[in-house]
Design a protein around this motif. Structure first.
Motif, PDB file in Angstrom:
ATOM      1  N   GLY A 196       0.815  -1.211   0.000  1.00  0.00           N
ATOM      2  CA  GLY A 196       0.000   0.000   0.000  1.00  0.00           C
ATOM      3  C   GLY A 196       0.845   1.256   0.000  1.00  0.00           C
ATOM      4  N   ALA A 197       1.930   1.247   0.763  1.00  0.00           N
ATOM      5  CA  ALA A 197       2.815   2.414   0.809  1.00  0.00           C
ATOM      6  C   ALA A 197       3.468   2.656  -0.546  1.00  0.00           C
ATOM      7  N   ALA A 198       3.890   1.590  -1.213  1.00  0.00           N
ATOM      8  CA  ALA A 198       4.511   1.738  -2.531  1.00  0.00           C
ATOM      9  C   ALA A 198       3.515   2.296  -3.544  1.00  0.00           C
ATOM     10  N   ARG A 199       2.291   1.815  -3.499  1.00  0.00           N
ATOM     11  CA  ARG A 199       1.260   2.297  -4.428  1.00  0.00           C
ATOM     12  C   ARG A 199       0.969   3.781  -4.197  1.00  0.00           C
ATOM     13  N   ILE A 200       0.814   4.154  -2.939  1.00  0.00           N
ATOM     14  CA  ILE A 200       0.515   5.559  -2.643  1.00  0.00           C
ATOM     15  C   ILE A 200       1.701   6.444  -3.012  1.00  0.00           C
ATOM     16  N   GLY A 201       2.911   5.986  -2.708  1.00  0.00           N
ATOM     17  CA  GLY A 201       4.088   6.765  -3.074  1.00  0.00           C
ATOM     18  C   GLY A 201       4.155   7.025  -4.566  1.00  0.00           C
ATOM     19  N   ALA A 202       3.835   6.003  -5.353  1.00  0.00           N
ATOM     20  CA  ALA A 202       3.882   6.157  -6.807  1.00  0.00           C
ATOM     21  C   ALA A 202       2.797   7.088  -7.316  1.00  0.00           C
ATOM     22  N   VAL A 203       1.600   6.952  -6.776  1.00  0.00           N
ATOM     23  CA  VAL A 203       0.486   7.727  -7.323  1.00  0.00           C
ATOM     24  C   VAL A 203       0.543   9.189  -6.878  1.00  0.00           C
ATOM     25  N   LEU A 204       1.168   9.462  -5.730  1.00  0.00           N
ATOM     26  CA  LEU A 204       1.319  10.856  -5.315  1.00  0.00           C
ATOM     27  C   LEU A 204       2.229  11.621  -6.272  1.00  0.00           C
ATOM     28  N   VAL A 205       3.195  10.928  -6.845  1.00  0.00           N
ATOM     29  CA  VAL A 205       4.064  11.570  -7.834  1.00  0.00           C
ATOM     30  C   VAL A 205       3.245  12.052  -9.023  1.00  0.00           C
ATOM     31  N   GLU A 206       2.187  11.318  -9.336  1.00  0.00           N
ATOM     32  CA  GLU A 206       1.324  11.685 -10.463  1.00  0.00           C
ATOM     33  C   GLU A 206       0.381  12.835 -10.125  1.00  0.00           C
ATOM     34  N   ASP A 207       0.379  13.275  -8.855  1.00  0.00           N
ATOM     35  CA  ASP A 207      -0.419  14.423  -8.414  1.00  0.00           C
ATOM     36  C   ASP A 207      -1.908  14.235  -8.697  1.00  0.00           C
ATOM     37  N   CYS A 208      -2.399  13.042  -8.348  1.00  0.00           N
ATOM     38  CA  CYS A 208      -3.835  12.769  -8.488  1.00  0.00           C
ATOM     39  C   CYS A 208      -4.371  12.388  -7.115  1.00  0.00           C
ATOM     40  N   GLY A 209      -4.961  13.363  -6.427  1.00  0.00           N
ATOM     41  CA  GLY A 209      -5.446  13.129  -5.076  1.00  0.00           C
ATOM     42  C   GLY A 209      -6.472  12.020  -4.964  1.00  0.00           C
ATOM     43  N   PRO A 210      -7.518  12.026  -5.794  1.00  0.00           N
ATOM     44  CA  PRO A 210      -8.514  10.955  -5.704  1.00  0.00           C
ATOM     45  C   PRO A 210      -7.919   9.570  -5.950  1.00  0.00           C
ATOM     46  N   CYS A 211      -6.915   9.493  -6.840  1.00  0.00           N
ATOM     47  CA  CYS A 211      -6.266   8.195  -7.081  1.00  0.00           C
ATOM     48  C   CYS A 211      -5.554   7.718  -5.822  1.00  0.00           C
ATOM     49  N   ALA A 212      -4.899   8.649  -5.129  1.00  0.00           N
ATOM     50  CA  ALA A 212      -4.208   8.291  -3.894  1.00  0.00           C
ATOM     51  C   ALA A 212      -5.202   7.805  -2.849  1.00  0.00           C
ATOM     52  N   LEU A 213      -6.352   8.468  -2.759  1.00  0.00           N
ATOM     53  CA  LEU A 213      -7.372   8.046  -1.802  1.00  0.00           C
ATOM     54  C   LEU A 213      -7.937   6.675  -2.166  1.00  0.00           C
ATOM     55  N   THR A 214      -8.096   6.418  -3.452  1.00  0.00           N
ATOM     56  CA  THR A 214      -8.583   5.110  -3.882  1.00  0.00           C
ATOM     57  C   THR A 214      -7.596   4.017  -3.491  1.00  0.00           C
ATOM     58  N   ARG A 287       0.066   3.775 -11.807  1.00  0.00           N
ATOM     59  CA  ARG A 287       0.176   5.075 -12.473  1.00  0.00           C
ATOM     60  C   ARG A 287      -0.747   5.177 -13.684  1.00  0.00           C
ATOM     61  N   ALA A 288      -1.248   4.043 -14.149  1.00  0.00           N
ATOM     62  CA  ALA A 288      -2.124   4.072 -15.323  1.00  0.00           C
ATOM     63  C   ALA A 288      -3.417   4.836 -15.046  1.00  0.00           C
ATOM     64  N   TYR A 289      -3.904   4.773 -13.812  1.00  0.00           N
ATOM     65  CA  TYR A 289      -5.181   5.425 -13.497  1.00  0.00           C
ATOM     66  C   TYR A 289      -5.076   6.951 -13.567  1.00  0.00           C
ATOM     67  N   PRO A 290      -4.114   7.573 -12.879  1.00  0.00           N
ATOM     68  CA  PRO A 290      -3.996   9.030 -13.043  1.00  0.00           C
ATOM     69  C   PRO A 290      -3.615   9.431 -14.462  1.00  0.00           C
ATOM     70  N   ALA A 291      -2.827   8.590 -15.137  1.00  0.00           N
ATOM     71  CA  ALA A 291      -2.467   8.907 -16.523  1.00  0.00           C
ATOM     72  C   ALA A 291      -3.708   8.920 -17.408  1.00  0.00           C
ATOM     73  N   MET A 292      -4.597   7.963 -17.169  1.00  0.00           N
ATOM     74  CA  MET A 292      -5.837   7.900 -17.943  1.00  0.00           C
ATOM     75  C   MET A 292      -6.696   9.132 -17.672  1.00  0.00           C
ATOM     76  N   LYS A 293      -6.807   9.494 -16.402  1.00  0.00           N
ATOM     77  CA  LYS A 293      -7.596  10.680 -16.055  1.00  0.00           C
ATOM     78  C   LYS A 293      -6.985  11.937 -16.664  1.00  0.00           C
ATOM     79  N   ARG A 294      -5.664  12.017 -16.602  1.00  0.00           N
ATOM     80  CA  ARG A 294      -5.000  13.203 -17.153  1.00  0.00           C
ATOM     81  C   ARG A 294      -5.246  13.301 -18.657  1.00  0.00           C
ATOM     82  N   GLY A 295      -5.193  12.177 -19.326  1.00  0.00           N
ATOM     83  CA  GLY A 295      -5.435  12.181 -20.760  1.00  0.00           C
ATOM     84  C   GLY A 295      -6.840  12.620 -21.114  1.00  0.00           C
ATOM     85  N   LEU A 296      -7.784  12.362 -20.211  1.00  0.00           N
ATOM     86  CA  LEU A 296      -9.178  12.747 -20.452  1.00  0.00           C
ATOM     87  C   LEU A 296      -9.522  14.105 -19.850  1.00  0.00           C
TER      88      LEU A 296
END
Length: 309
Positions: A196-214, A287-296
């Motif tokens: 969980g820590a690794a996932r959150i650390g990675a997704v915070l770099v993508e600057d997607c708050g809702p993704c981090a909460l998910t 990282r695919a989830y915030p990347a997908m959101k960013r693309g949209l």
């Protein structure tokens, strides 16, 4: 659905495997010695004269069920649809017996004798699948679109728009997306808090708050404490040593940092190669989830999100 199989998961797995063995044994008996099978089952002769070809046909149906159920039993979390398909013949057979009893073709006494071998197997499989689904241990792949979208809306009610867009896209895009999801949360050897820590650390770099909460909500369901998850959401300060290492490793992977190799070596020295693989896989794929959101155009920055659970 992340994590190794627990006791109830194993119970479900064993139940499916037992039905597979039953179907295989019964089907093989019918093919190898059809007349012996005919006279070995007390209620069968009452249904009419023996037809060895017909008995062999039914034996093949049982063997087909056995193959699908055996395949499903290896990993029912991911292969639950194979278990369902393997049970269709068994279920249809049971329904036919119920129908014949209702219309008077078969006597109630004969039906009662048939229950263990006719209705028992499909009930076993459905109970096993219920164990997985009630505890949200089954992969989403194969769920009807409406059920899957309803689940996503409940899980992330304010951030499910991008999934609905995928669902509306042509070419079965949603089905392909559903196949991807289990890989992004794969865990077998890694402690839940470390992954969980690794996932959150990675997704915070993508600057997607809702993704981090998910990610945090998923880890919470996996038994990780709120204190640990909130520390990770706050940037990793205050995390225990193991989780802090995993957090930094996830960060380094996401930002393609030069320290990723060194941190990965430290993870491997502490936990082993398999855990390193799982953390790398999680950090890369989440990282695919915030990347997908960013693309949209749907990304919501961490600074605009209350990062706490």
């Amino acid at each position: 659905m992340s994590g190794p199989y627990d006791t109830l998961d194993r119970v479900a797995q064993i139940m499916i495997a037992l039905v597979a063995l039953f179907a295989f044994a019964n089907g093989a008996f019918m093919l190898i010695a059809p007349l012996d099978w005919y006279y070995a089952i007390p209620t069968v002769p009452a249904s009419g004269p023996a037809n060895t070809h017909f008995i062999g046909d039914i034996g093949l149906a049982y063997l087909s069920s056995a193959v699908m159920l055996g395949y499903a039993a290896v990993n029912p979390k991911m292969r639950w649809m194979a278990a369902l398909a393997g049970t269709l013949w068994l279920l249809a057979h049971g329904i036919l017996h119920i129908y014949e009893t209702i219309v008077g073709i078969c006597s109630p006494d004969r039906f009662v004798q048939d229950i263990p071998g006719v209705l028992g197997p499909p009930v076993f499989v459905f109970v096993a699948l219920a164990i997985l689904f009630i505890r949200q241990k089954a992969a989403p792949t194969g769920l009807p679109k409406s059920l899957f979208l309803g689940f996503i809306d409940r899980m992330i009610p304010d951030e499910s728009q991008y999934v609905h867009e995928i669902a509306r896209a042509p070419g079965h895009a949603l089905e392909k997306f559903m196949h991807f999801m289990p890989a992004s949360s794969h865990r077998h050897a890694a402690p839940a808090s470390v992954l969980g820590a690794a996932r959150i650390g990675a997704v915070l770099v993508e600057d997607c708050g809702p993704c981090a909460l998910t990610c945090a909500q998923g880890s919470l369901a996996d038994g990780v404490s709120k204190e640990t998850l909130n520390a990770a959401l706050a940037g990793g300060s205050g995390l225990p040593d193991d989780e802090a290492l995993a957090f930094r490793f996830g960060e380094a992977i996401a930002r393609q940092g030069a320290d990723a190799d060194e941190l990965g070596d430290e993870v491997e020295a502490r936990f082993g190669r398999t855990v390193r693989l799982e953390l790398a896989m999680a950090a890369a794929m989440v990282r695919a989830y915030p990347a997908m959101k960013r693309g949209l155009g749907l990304t919501k920055a961490c600074s605009a999100t209350a990062l706490t659970i």
